[in-house]
Design an enzyme around this catalytic site. Structure first.
Site, mmCIF file in Angstrom:
data_model
loop_
_atom_site.group_PDB
_atom_site.id
_atom_site.type_symbol
_atom_site.label_atom_id
_atom_site.label_comp_id
_atom_site.label_asym_id
_atom_site.label_seq_id
_atom_site.Cartn_x
_atom_site.Cartn_y
_atom_site.Cartn_z
ATOM 1 N N HIS A 1 -7.395 5.991 10.093
ATOM 2 C CA HIS A 1 -6.272 5.345 9.400
ATOM 3 C C HIS A 1 -6.770 4.590 8.157
ATOM 4 O O HIS A 1 -7.033 3.391 8.208
ATOM 5 C CB HIS A 1 -5.581 4.393 10.382
ATOM 6 N N ASN B 1 0.816 -1.224 0.000
ATOM 7 C CA ASN B 1 0.000 0.000 0.000
ATOM 8 C C ASN B 1 0.844 1.266 0.000
ATOM 9 O O ASN B 1 0.359 2.343 0.349
ATOM 10 C CB ASN B 1 -1.008 -0.019 1.167
ATOM 11 N N ARG C 1 3.362 7.297 11.359
ATOM 12 C CA ARG C 1 2.813 6.810 12.628
ATOM 13 C C ARG C 1 2.559 8.013 13.537
ATOM 14 O O ARG C 1 3.396 8.920 13.620
ATOM 15 C CB ARG C 1 3.782 5.845 13.340
ATOM 16 N N GLN D 1 -4.762 3.564 18.508
ATOM 17 C CA GLN D 1 -5.813 3.318 17.517
ATOM 18 C C GLN D 1 -6.666 2.159 17.955
ATOM 19 O O GLN D 1 -6.088 1.123 18.332
ATOM 20 C CB GLN D 1 -5.192 3.060 16.143
HETATM 21 P P1 NAD Z 1 10.289 1.716 3.594
HETATM 22 O O1 NAD Z 1 10.904 0.667 4.446
HETATM 23 O O2 NAD Z 1 10.343 1.570 2.109
HETATM 24 O O3 NAD Z 1 10.938 3.136 3.928
HETATM 25 C C1 NAD Z 1 11.284 3.560 5.196
HETATM 26 C C2 NAD Z 1 12.434 4.553 5.049
HETATM 27 O O4 NAD Z 1 12.648 5.172 6.329
HETATM 28 C C3 NAD Z 1 13.752 3.900 4.659
HETATM 29 O O5 NAD Z 1 14.268 4.547 3.504
HETATM 30 C C4 NAD Z 1 14.651 4.128 5.865
HETATM 31 O O6 NAD Z 1 16.004 4.328 5.520
HETATM 32 C C5 NAD Z 1 14.038 5.391 6.449
HETATM 33 N N1 NAD Z 1 14.340 5.610 7.881
HETATM 34 C C6 NAD Z 1 14.153 4.753 8.902
HETATM 35 N N2 NAD Z 1 14.528 5.329 10.050
HETATM 36 C C7 NAD Z 1 14.944 6.585 9.746
HETATM 37 C C8 NAD Z 1 15.461 7.663 10.520
HETATM 38 N N3 NAD Z 1 15.623 7.556 11.847
HETATM 39 N N4 NAD Z 1 15.808 8.800 9.880
HETATM 40 C C9 NAD Z 1 15.658 8.907 8.522
HETATM 41 N N5 NAD Z 1 15.167 7.916 7.732
HETATM 42 C C10 NAD Z 1 14.812 6.764 8.355
HETATM 43 O O7 NAD Z 1 8.796 1.834 4.096
HETATM 44 P P2 NAD Z 1 7.543 2.538 3.377
HETATM 45 O O8 NAD Z 1 6.762 1.548 2.593
HETATM 46 O O9 NAD Z 1 7.996 3.783 2.691
HETATM 47 O O10 NAD Z 1 6.695 2.880 4.686
HETATM 48 C C11 NAD Z 1 7.193 3.796 5.643
HETATM 49 C C12 NAD Z 1 6.324 3.813 6.882
HETATM 50 O O11 NAD Z 1 5.041 4.333 6.541
HETATM 51 C C13 NAD Z 1 6.006 2.426 7.474
HETATM 52 O O12 NAD Z 1 7.027 1.993 8.346
HETATM 53 C C14 NAD Z 1 4.710 2.671 8.204
HETATM 54 O O13 NAD Z 1 4.956 3.116 9.524
HETATM 55 C C15 NAD Z 1 4.051 3.797 7.410
HETATM 56 N N6 NAD Z 1 2.911 3.319 6.603
HETATM 57 C C16 NAD Z 1 1.682 3.859 6.856
HETATM 58 C C17 NAD Z 1 0.585 3.419 6.135
HETATM 59 C C18 NAD Z 1 -0.786 4.025 6.328
HETATM 60 O O14 NAD Z 1 -1.776 3.380 5.990
HETATM 61 N N7 NAD Z 1 -0.888 5.236 6.840
HETATM 62 C C19 NAD Z 1 0.741 2.403 5.163
HETATM 63 C C20 NAD Z 1 2.013 1.925 4.905
HETATM 64 C C21 NAD Z 1 3.087 2.366 5.643
#
Ligand code: NAD
Length: 386
Positions: free
Chosen positions: A333, A147, A285, A314
């Site tokens: 959400h 997603n 988050r 949540q």
């Molecule tokens: P992803 O793993 O592709 O990307 C996460 C990125 O965060 C990576 O590039 C990583 O290097 C970076 N990162 C981690 N810790 C960091 C820090 N301290 N400083 C800087 N960069 C940092 O994941 P994604 O698919 O892009 O998803 C990201 C987040 O979005 C998920 O972990 C989840 O919490 C959230 N999400 C929310 C929904 C929603 O429905 N709202 C859906 C999917 C994901």
């Protein structure tokens, strides 16, 4: 035979939908980085149906039961007498979605003596205490990429909604009004603004790509820098850290996982360094932001708007301050649980289950924790960077 405990959000108040707005979903061949879509051996649902609520059962129930597994599907997840607490003790598998998270705390994991795998039907496994899962040798897996584009689209929608002040304008129409001056006193163009992306993983990068045609100046930070050709094509300015990023932008979007490093990051101090009248969209988050600091910044005018779809806890209680703070564009959400996304993560959950139940390896990109350590995507995105 395994006991599979599936925690899903409640059904629509009027019951499972008898009809849908559209008849089919577009077919997507591959994710943007070439990763294949889920490859289960079969699916037992029609893509486009509601799968994420209890009666949808992620399309897994008939299949699991036909194999003789014991399946419990519930929306009861909070409080000591919840079905989750009651059934956890002898569950081998727990499946839950971040939209309605089964918080697997160290206390709960201590009681889950048989638990072998916690599967996130979606992305973001912070509702599982990952250090405790590591200690207990529990596998944590999620449906990476399922997603990410859904969330990127929601992000762009909310950036535009905040900057142009869409929601109050819509309300004026619904209320029968026509005061144009009222409608535009907080309305701006996005064009020419500085937009910053915190964490350019799958979602953050898709947001950058989608916002580039708006003729904004794009900035980002991440623990890992994007390839130079991507920075050049999109005209990105890289910042070493979030402190440098937020000072230089009008709009900040947040896409990092929730970890010890990102918890509470958007606090009074950081917000005070932003340009007055900045906007934040956080679909990552809720706990990455200090809840009360966001309210204070909106009330003082330091922030001109805040949106996103993630809260803590949540479901958000009825008196959660983000429901009533000024100039917000919050949704429950929902960004990652469109009917489109549900079809992908239901199929991905089945793929993970098929592998787990037959003793086959789970794709590395789906792994967060395995064998007592961060693994796959978890090692990249959740583990502390050396
Ligand atoms: P992803 O793993 O592709 O990307 C996460 C990125 O965060 C990576 O590039 C990583 O290097 C970076 N990162 C981690 N810790 C960091 C820090 N301290 N400083 C800087 N960069 C940092 O994941 P994604 O698919 O892009 O998803 C990201 C987040 O979005 C998920 O972990 C989840 O919490 C959230 N999400 C929310 C929904 C929603 O429905 N709202 C859906 C999917 C994901």
């Amino acid at each position: 035979m395994a006991k599979v405990l599936i925690v899903l959000y409640p059904d629509p108040e009027a019951g499972h939908p008898p009809a849908y707005a559209r008849d089919s979903l577009p077919v997507i061949e591959r994710y943007p980085n070439g990763q294949t879509l889920p490859t289960p051996s079969a699916i037992d649902f029609t893509p486009g149906e509601l799968l994420g609520s209890v009666s949808g059962g992620l399309g897994l129930v008939k299949w699991l039961e036909s194999l003789g597994h014991d399946v419990v599907v519930t929306d009861s997840k909070d409080g000591a007498d919840s079905v989750l607490d009651r059934e956890l003790a002898d569950a081998d598998v727990v499946i839950s979605q971040p939209f309605w998270p089964a918080y697997l705390t160290p206390e709960r994991l201590a009681k889950a003596e048989k638990l072998q795998i916690a599967i996130t039907a979606g992305i973001g496994s912070d509702h599982v205490d990952l250090p405790a899962a590591i200690e207990k040798g529990i596998t944590v897996a999620e449906v990476t990429y399922c997603n990410s584009i859904s969330v990127a689209e929601h992000t762009v929608m909310q950036v535009l909604a905040l900057v142009r002040d869409y929601i109050p304008q819509y309300q004026i129409v619904v209320d029968g009004g026509w005061n144009i001056a009222d409608a535009v006193t907080r309305s701006y163009d996005l064009e020419g603004m500085d937009v910053g992306v915190f964490a350019a993983g799958r979602i953050g990068r898709a947001v950058l790509e989608r916002l580039a045609p708006f003729d904004v100046r794009l900035h980002y930070t991440d623990r890992y820098r994007l390839p130079a050709e991507v920075e050049e094509t999109l005209g990105l300015t890289f910042h070493e850290d979030i402190q440098s990023l937020v000072k230089n932008v009008d709009v900040l979007t947040v896409h990092a996982p929730l970890t010890a490093e990102t918890h509470g990051l958007l606090d009074d101090e950081l917000l005070s360094t932003m340009r007055r009248g900045s906007y934040i969209v956080n679909p990552a988050r809720g706990a990455i932001a200090d809840q009360d600091a966001i309210v204070r910044a909106l009330e003082s005018g330091q922030l001109a708007g805040y949106a996103g779809d993630v809260w803590y806890p949540q479901p958000a209680p009825a008196d959660h301050p983000w429901r009533t703070m000024p100039h917000h564009g919050m949704t429950p959400h929902t960004s990652g649980t469109t009917l489109t996304a549900q079809a992908r993560y239901a199929a991905g959950t089945r793929e993970i289950l098929e592998n787990f139940l037959s003793g086959q390896p789970i794709r590395p990109e789906y792994l967060i924790v395995e064998g007592g350590a961060y693994a796959g995507t978890g090692a990249h995105s959740y583990a502390k960077k050396d």
